[in-house]
Design a protein around this motif. Structure first.
Motif, PDB file in Angstrom:
ATOM      1  N   THR A  36      -8.736  21.947  -2.688  1.00  9.76           N
ATOM      2  CA  THR A  36     -10.056  21.343  -2.574  1.00  9.76           C
ATOM      3  C   THR A  36     -11.139  22.404  -2.487  1.00  9.76           C
ATOM      4  OG1 THR A  36     -11.500  19.921  -1.250  1.00  9.76           O
ATOM      5  CG2 THR A  36      -9.811  21.154  -0.050  1.00  9.76           C
ATOM      6  N   SER A  37     -12.238  22.141  -3.189  1.00  2.25           N
ATOM      7  CA  SER A  37     -13.431  22.982  -3.047  1.00  2.25           C
ATOM      8  C   SER A  37     -14.548  22.183  -2.406  1.00  2.25           C
ATOM      9  CB  SER A  37     -13.876  23.515  -4.418  1.00  2.25           C
ATOM     10  OG  SER A  37     -14.204  22.451  -5.281  1.00  2.25           O
ATOM     11  N   PHE A  38     -14.194  20.965  -1.937  1.00  3.07           N
ATOM     12  CA  PHE A  38     -15.114  20.072  -1.227  1.00  3.07           C
ATOM     13  C   PHE A  38     -16.199  19.492  -2.124  1.00  3.07           C
ATOM     14  CE2 PHE A  38     -13.373  23.144   1.807  1.00  3.07           C
ATOM     15  CZ  PHE A  38     -12.681  22.280   2.627  1.00  3.07           C
ATOM     16  N   GLY A  39     -15.971  19.515  -3.439  1.00  2.00           N
ATOM     17  CA  GLY A  39     -16.839  18.778  -4.347  1.00  2.00           C
ATOM     18  C   GLY A  39     -16.522  17.299  -4.256  1.00  2.00           C
ATOM     19  N   PHE A  40     -17.330  16.462  -4.912  1.00  2.00           N
ATOM     20  CA  PHE A  40     -17.153  15.015  -4.746  1.00  2.00           C
ATOM     21  C   PHE A  40     -15.798  14.540  -5.263  1.00  2.00           C
ATOM     22  CE2 PHE A  40     -19.461  15.396  -8.806  1.00  2.00           C
ATOM     23  CZ  PHE A  40     -18.743  14.573  -9.658  1.00  2.00           C
ATOM     24  N   THR A  78     -15.079  16.980   7.189  1.00  2.00           N
ATOM     25  CA  THR A  78     -13.842  16.392   6.673  1.00  2.00           C
ATOM     26  C   THR A  78     -12.712  16.536   7.682  1.00  2.00           C
ATOM     27  OG1 THR A  78     -14.541  16.903   4.402  1.00  2.00           O
ATOM     28  CG2 THR A  78     -12.200  16.416   4.761  1.00  2.00           C
ATOM     29  N   GLU A  79     -12.572  17.715   8.256  1.00  3.61           N
ATOM     30  CA  GLU A  79     -11.521  17.918   9.256  1.00  3.61           C
ATOM     31  C   GLU A  79     -11.753  17.038  10.486  1.00  3.61           C
ATOM     32  OE1 GLU A  79      -9.690  22.337   8.492  1.00  3.61           O
ATOM     33  OE2 GLU A  79     -11.194  22.129  10.074  1.00  3.61           O
ATOM     34  N   LEU A  80     -12.998  16.904  10.896  1.00  2.08           N
ATOM     35  CA  LEU A  80     -13.299  16.087  12.068  1.00  2.08           C
ATOM     36  C   LEU A  80     -13.045  14.607  11.805  1.00  2.08           C
ATOM     37  CD1 LEU A  80     -16.594  17.773  13.355  1.00  2.08           C
ATOM     38  CD2 LEU A  80     -14.327  17.868  14.413  1.00  2.08           C
ATOM     39  N   LYS A  81     -13.428  14.122  10.634  1.00  2.00           N
ATOM     40  CA  LYS A  81     -13.261  12.698  10.322  1.00  2.00           C
ATOM     41  C   LYS A  81     -11.794  12.298  10.303  1.00  2.00           C
ATOM     42  CE  LYS A  81     -14.073   9.196   6.731  1.00  2.00           C
ATOM     43  NZ  LYS A  81     -14.578   8.146   7.646  1.00  2.00           N
ATOM     44  N   TYR A  82     -10.970  13.118   9.658  1.00  2.00           N
ATOM     45  CA  TYR A  82      -9.577  12.731   9.464  1.00  2.00           C
ATOM     46  C   TYR A  82      -8.618  13.374  10.455  1.00  2.00           C
ATOM     47  CZ  TYR A  82     -11.539  11.048   5.082  1.00  2.00           C
ATOM     48  OH  TYR A  82     -12.304  10.397   4.145  1.00  2.00           O
ATOM     49  N   GLN A  83      -9.147  14.275  11.288  1.00  2.00           N
ATOM     50  CA  GLN A  83      -8.306  14.995  12.245  1.00  2.00           C
ATOM     51  C   GLN A  83      -7.141  15.680  11.531  1.00  2.00           C
ATOM     52  OE1 GLN A  83      -8.928  15.375  15.843  1.00  2.00           O
ATOM     53  NE2 GLN A  83     -10.850  14.925  14.787  1.00  2.00           N
ATOM     54  N   GLN A  84      -7.476  16.322  10.415  1.00  2.00           N
ATOM     55  CA  GLN A  84      -6.500  17.050   9.619  1.00  2.00           C
ATOM     56  C   GLN A  84      -7.026  18.456   9.357  1.00  2.00           C
ATOM     57  OE1 GLN A  84      -3.486  15.952   8.405  1.00  2.00           O
ATOM     58  NE2 GLN A  84      -3.696  13.960   9.394  1.00  2.00           N
ATOM     59  N   LYS A  85      -6.141  19.425   9.326  1.00  2.00           N
ATOM     60  CA  LYS A  85      -6.524  20.799   9.055  1.00  2.00           C
ATOM     61  C   LYS A  85      -6.359  21.126   7.568  1.00  2.00           C
ATOM     62  CE  LYS A  85      -7.766  22.385  13.077  1.00  2.00           C
ATOM     63  NZ  LYS A  85      -9.158  22.858  13.291  1.00  2.00           N
ATOM     64  N   ILE A  86      -7.306  21.867   7.054  1.00  2.00           N
ATOM     65  CA  ILE A  86      -7.276  22.319   5.672  1.00  2.00           C
ATOM     66  C   ILE A  86      -7.048  23.820   5.692  1.00  2.00           C
ATOM     67  CG2 ILE A  86      -8.640  22.588   3.556  1.00  2.00           C
ATOM     68  CD1 ILE A  86     -10.121  19.971   4.517  1.00  2.00           C
ATOM     69  N   LYS A  87      -5.989  24.263   5.043  1.00  2.00           N
ATOM     70  CA  LYS A  87      -5.597  25.671   5.129  1.00  2.00           C
ATOM     71  C   LYS A  87      -6.484  26.549   4.254  1.00  2.00           C
ATOM     72  CE  LYS A  87      -1.601  28.751   4.885  1.00  2.00           C
ATOM     73  NZ  LYS A  87      -0.138  28.836   4.760  1.00  2.00           N
ATOM     74  N   PRO A  88      -7.061  27.604   4.815  1.00  2.00           N
ATOM     75  CA  PRO A  88      -7.890  28.504   4.009  1.00  2.00           C
ATOM     76  C   PRO A  88      -7.089  29.678   3.451  1.00  2.00           C
ATOM     77  CG  PRO A  88      -8.170  29.039   6.316  1.00  2.00           C
ATOM     78  CD  PRO A  88      -7.151  27.922   6.259  1.00  2.00           C
ATOM     79  N   TYR A  89      -7.463  30.076   2.240  1.00  2.00           N
ATOM     80  CA  TYR A  89      -6.937  31.305   1.646  1.00  2.00           C
ATOM     81  C   TYR A  89      -8.120  32.196   1.293  1.00  2.00           C
ATOM     82  CZ  TYR A  89      -2.221  29.398   1.260  1.00  2.00           C
ATOM     83  OH  TYR A  89      -0.975  28.874   1.547  1.00  2.00           O
ATOM     84  N   TYR A  90      -7.983  33.493   1.618  1.00  2.00           N
ATOM     85  CA  TYR A  90      -9.101  34.418   1.455  1.00  2.00           C
ATOM     86  C   TYR A  90      -8.769  35.520   0.449  1.00  2.00           C
ATOM     87  CZ  TYR A  90     -11.045  32.122   5.539  1.00  2.00           C
ATOM     88  OH  TYR A  90     -11.547  31.181   6.397  1.00  2.00           O
ATOM     89  N   PRO A  91      -9.796  36.153  -0.118  1.00  2.00           N
ATOM     90  CA  PRO A  91      -9.563  37.254  -1.052  1.00  2.00           C
ATOM     91  C   PRO A  91      -8.914  38.444  -0.353  1.00  2.00           C
ATOM     92  CG  PRO A  91     -11.844  36.466  -1.176  1.00  2.00           C
ATOM     93  CD  PRO A  91     -11.235  35.858   0.048  1.00  2.00           C
ATOM     94  N   PRO A  92      -8.171  39.255  -1.097  1.00  2.00           N
ATOM     95  CA  PRO A  92      -7.577  40.460  -0.513  1.00  2.00           C
ATOM     96  C   PRO A  92      -8.667  41.452  -0.128  1.00  2.00           C
ATOM     97  CG  PRO A  92      -7.304  40.482  -2.899  1.00  2.00           C
ATOM     98  CD  PRO A  92      -7.854  39.138  -2.545  1.00  2.00           C
ATOM     99  N   THR A  93      -8.653  41.904   1.109  1.00  2.00           N
ATOM    100  CA  THR A  93      -9.741  42.715   1.645  1.00  2.00           C
ATOM    101  C   THR A  93      -9.950  44.019   0.879  1.00  2.00           C
ATOM    102  OG1 THR A  93      -9.316  41.806   3.841  1.00  2.00           O
ATOM    103  CG2 THR A  93     -10.637  43.808   3.725  1.00  2.00           C
TER     104      THR A  93
END
Length: 234
Positions: A36-40, A78-93
Motif C-alpha cells: 500500500t502507498s495509501f492512495g485511494f 488507517t492503523e487506528l481505525k482498524y487496529q492493524q499494523k502496516i509494516k514499513p520498509y525503508y531504503p538502504p542507508t
C-alpha cells in the motif's frame, strides 16, 4: 494438491473484492503480501483486508523518506481505525547516503537516469526485500491508471519477480473506488481532494489539471513513455 495457479483462477468466479481476498487468505499456502502507498485504490483493498481481519495477508508500505505529510497522516488513521499494523520498509542507508552525496538532494530533475536510480534505491530495493519468499503479491493497479496498464489482467504471472500478482481493482474506475470509500467510511489521503490522483514522493508529484491523464502529476517533467519507477513491469 491443487496448484496455486488453479486456486487463483477460481477468484474470477467470485463477485466482490471481500470474497476474493478472503478466498486467497484461506486457500493460498505461502507468503501473501499487499503493498500500500495509501492512495485511494490501496485504501479500498486495505479496508477489504482489515475489516475481515484476514490474518494471512501481510500489508506493507515503502517509506521512501520523501512522501507527503498527508500520506503519513493517512497511514496513522488507517492503523487506528482498524487496529492493524502496516509494516514499513525503508531504503538502504548506505546506498541512499552515497547517492545524495554524489548527486545532491533533488537529482531526479536533472535526468531520467538519475530519477530512476533514486526510485531504485528508495522503492525497488525495499520492495524486493518485502517480496522475498512471497507467492502472491496483491496490488492496487487499475487499467484506467495509464495506457500501458489497460491490457493487464486480474491475475498475472510476474516473471521478473517469480510470483503471481493479484490486481483486484483492475476493472474499477476512480468513481467506483471513491464510492466504496464513502460507503465504508474509509480514511483517504486529503490530497485527493486537491487534484492529486496518483500520489508518490512529494518532489515528484503535483496536482493534475482538468482533462489531464491520471498519471500526468507524476514526474511531469518527463516524457510520457518513461513514467514508471520500476515497481511494476507495466
Amino acid at each position: 494438491m491443487i496448484k496455486l495457479e488453479d486456486i487463483l483462477n477460481k477468484i474470477t468466479d467470485l463477485k466482490t473484492i471481500e470474497e476474493k481476498l478472503a478466498y486467497i487468505d484461506l486457500n493460498v499456502e505461502g507468503k501473501i503480501v499487499f503493498s500500500t502507498s495509501f492512495g485511494f485504490e490501496d485504501q479500498v483493498i486495505s479496508h477489504a483486508i482489515f475489516s475481515q481481519k484476514l490474518q494471512n495477508i501481510e500489508t506493507f508500505t515503502l517509506d521512501t523518506g520523501r512522501v507527503f505529510p498527508e500520506t503519513y497522516t493517512t497511514w496513522n488513521k488507517t492503523e487506528l481505525k482498524y487496529q492493524q499494523k502496516i509494516k514499513p520498509y525503508y531504503p538502504p542507508t548506505t546506498e541512499l547516503e552515497n547517492f545524495i552525496e554524489e548527486n545532491g538532494i533533488n537529482p531526479f530533475y536533472d535526468s531520467v537516469e538519475l530519477r530512476k536510480q533514486c526510485c531504485f534505491i528508495r522503492k525497488v530495493i525495499p520492495l524486493n526485500r518485502a517480496l522475498e519468499g512471497a507467492s502472491v503479491w496483491i496490488t492496487g493497479l487499475r487499467a484506467e491508471q495509464s495506457n500501458n496498464r489497460n491490457d493487464m489482467h486480474e491475475i498475472e504471472w510476474d516473471e521478473s519477480k517469480k510470483l503471481f500478482k493479484f490486481n483486484p481493482l483492475i476493472n474499477f474506475t476512480k468513481e467506483d473506488c471513491f464510492a466504496y470509500l464513502k460507503e465504508n467510511r474509509v480514511p483517504y489521503n486529503p490530497l485527493h481532494d486537491k487534484g492529486f490522483i496518483s500520489i508518490g514522493c512529494a518532489p515528484c508529484t503535483r496536482a493534475i489539471q482538468e482533462g489531464e491523464d491520471f498519471r500526468a502529476g507524476r514526474w511531469w517533467w518527463e516524457d510520457e513513455t518513461k513514467k514508471e519507477c520500476g515497481l511494476h513491469a507495466k
